[in-house]
Design an enzyme around this catalytic site. Structure first.
Site, short mmCIF file in Angstrom:
data_model
loop_
_atom_site.label_atom_id
_atom_site.label_comp_id
_atom_site.label_asym_id
_atom_site.label_seq_id
_atom_site.Cartn_x
_atom_site.Cartn_y
_atom_site.Cartn_z
N ASP A 12 19.18 61.64 35.94
CA ASP A 12 20.15 63.25 34.39
C ASP A 12 21.53 63.12 34.53
O ASP A 12 22.56 62.58 35.28
CB ASP A 12 19.69 63.86 35.60
CG ASP A 12 19.15 65.26 34.58
OD1 ASP A 12 17.92 65.27 34.67
OD2 ASP A 12 20.48 66.00 33.62
N HIS A 25 8.85 66.35 26.42
CA HIS A 25 8.45 64.73 26.81
C HIS A 25 8.49 65.28 28.63
O HIS A 25 9.00 65.06 28.92
CB HIS A 25 9.50 63.40 26.44
CG HIS A 25 8.15 61.77 27.15
ND1 HIS A 25 7.81 61.18 26.48
CD2 HIS A 25 8.19 61.94 28.15
CE1 HIS A 25 8.21 59.67 26.52
NE2 HIS A 25 7.32 60.53 28.26
N HIS A 70 8.27 65.16 32.25
CA HIS A 70 9.37 64.41 33.30
C HIS A 70 9.28 65.45 34.00
O HIS A 70 9.23 66.82 34.22
CB HIS A 70 11.00 64.67 32.62
CG HIS A 70 11.36 66.36 31.72
ND1 HIS A 70 10.84 66.34 30.44
CD2 HIS A 70 12.11 66.88 32.28
CE1 HIS A 70 11.74 67.37 30.23
NE2 HIS A 70 11.81 66.96 32.34
P1 AMP Z 1 14.82 69.58 31.17
O1 AMP Z 1 15.61 70.79 31.19
O2 AMP Z 1 13.31 70.06 32.11
O3 AMP Z 1 13.81 69.64 29.90
O4 AMP Z 1 15.23 68.59 31.69
C1 AMP Z 1 16.17 68.11 30.76
C2 AMP Z 1 16.67 67.50 31.17
O5 AMP Z 1 17.21 65.96 31.10
C3 AMP Z 1 17.99 67.79 31.23
O6 AMP Z 1 18.20 67.82 33.38
C4 AMP Z 1 18.97 66.50 30.66
O7 AMP Z 1 20.31 66.77 31.58
C5 AMP Z 1 18.10 64.99 30.85
N1 AMP Z 1 19.00 64.77 29.75
C6 AMP Z 1 18.88 65.55 28.50
N2 AMP Z 1 19.39 64.20 27.59
C7 AMP Z 1 19.56 63.00 28.89
C8 AMP Z 1 19.66 61.40 28.60
N3 AMP Z 1 20.24 61.17 27.95
N4 AMP Z 1 20.00 60.43 29.93
C9 AMP Z 1 19.49 61.25 31.50
N5 AMP Z 1 19.76 62.85 31.36
C10 AMP Z 1 18.64 63.70 29.86
ZN ZN Z 2 8.14 61.18 23.99
#
Ligand code: AMP
Ligand code: ZN
Length: 113
Positions: free
Chosen positions: A30, A97, A99
């Site tokens: 992350d 998406h 995760h």
């Molecule tokens: P959520 O809030 O559950 O949708 O989690 C999205 C997560 O994606 C957050 O913890 C962000 O810090 C992470 N995130 C956003 N952009 C990126 C990226 N380019 N690479 C890695 N993590 C990311």
């Molecule tokens: Zn996607």
């Protein structure tokens, strides 16, 4: 999906170092870690959220948990870890998406905020 950040990460359009990858699942750190270990696990297939898991695609969720414990073993997380899925607006989902967050390396709080 053309305009999806995690599709772009999964297909290599946004170069990202993978902690794990196979033909169905990728895992990467992350960008804004909330614990000493904070890894995201995603299916390569674009599934918007947990609310879109179906009989047809649910095997990918099992695969994510299988990969999660493989990654946990590689990171010596025998003291445990937390797996989190934020679903849609009230769940705190910011990337549409599906995760799963693998969080570890400290005691987790309960209940979450
Ligand atoms: P959520 O809030 O559950 O949708 O989690 C999205 C997560 O994606 C957050 O913890 C962000 O810090 C992470 N995130 C956003 N952009 C990126 C990226 N380019 N690479 C890695 N993590 C990311
Ligand atoms: Zn996607």
């Amino acid at each position: 999906m053309a305009d999806c950040l995690f599709c772009k990460i999964a297909n290599g359009d946004i170069p990202t170092e993978f902690v794990y990858e196979d033909d169905e699942i990728v895992a990467f750190k992350d960008i804004n870690p909330q614990a000493p270990v904070h890894i995201l696990l995603i299916p390569r297939e674009h599934i918007e959220s947990a609310d879109d898991i179906s009989k047809e695609n649910s095997y990918l969720i099992g695969r994510i948990f299988e990969v999660a414990n493989k990654v946990a073993k590689e990171h010596n997380l025998e003291q445990g870890y937390r797996i989190v899925n934020n679903c849609k607006e009230h769940g705190g989902q910011t990337v549409n998406h599906i995760h799963f967050h693998l969080l570890a390396g400290r005691h987790m709080l309960w209940p979450p905020g």
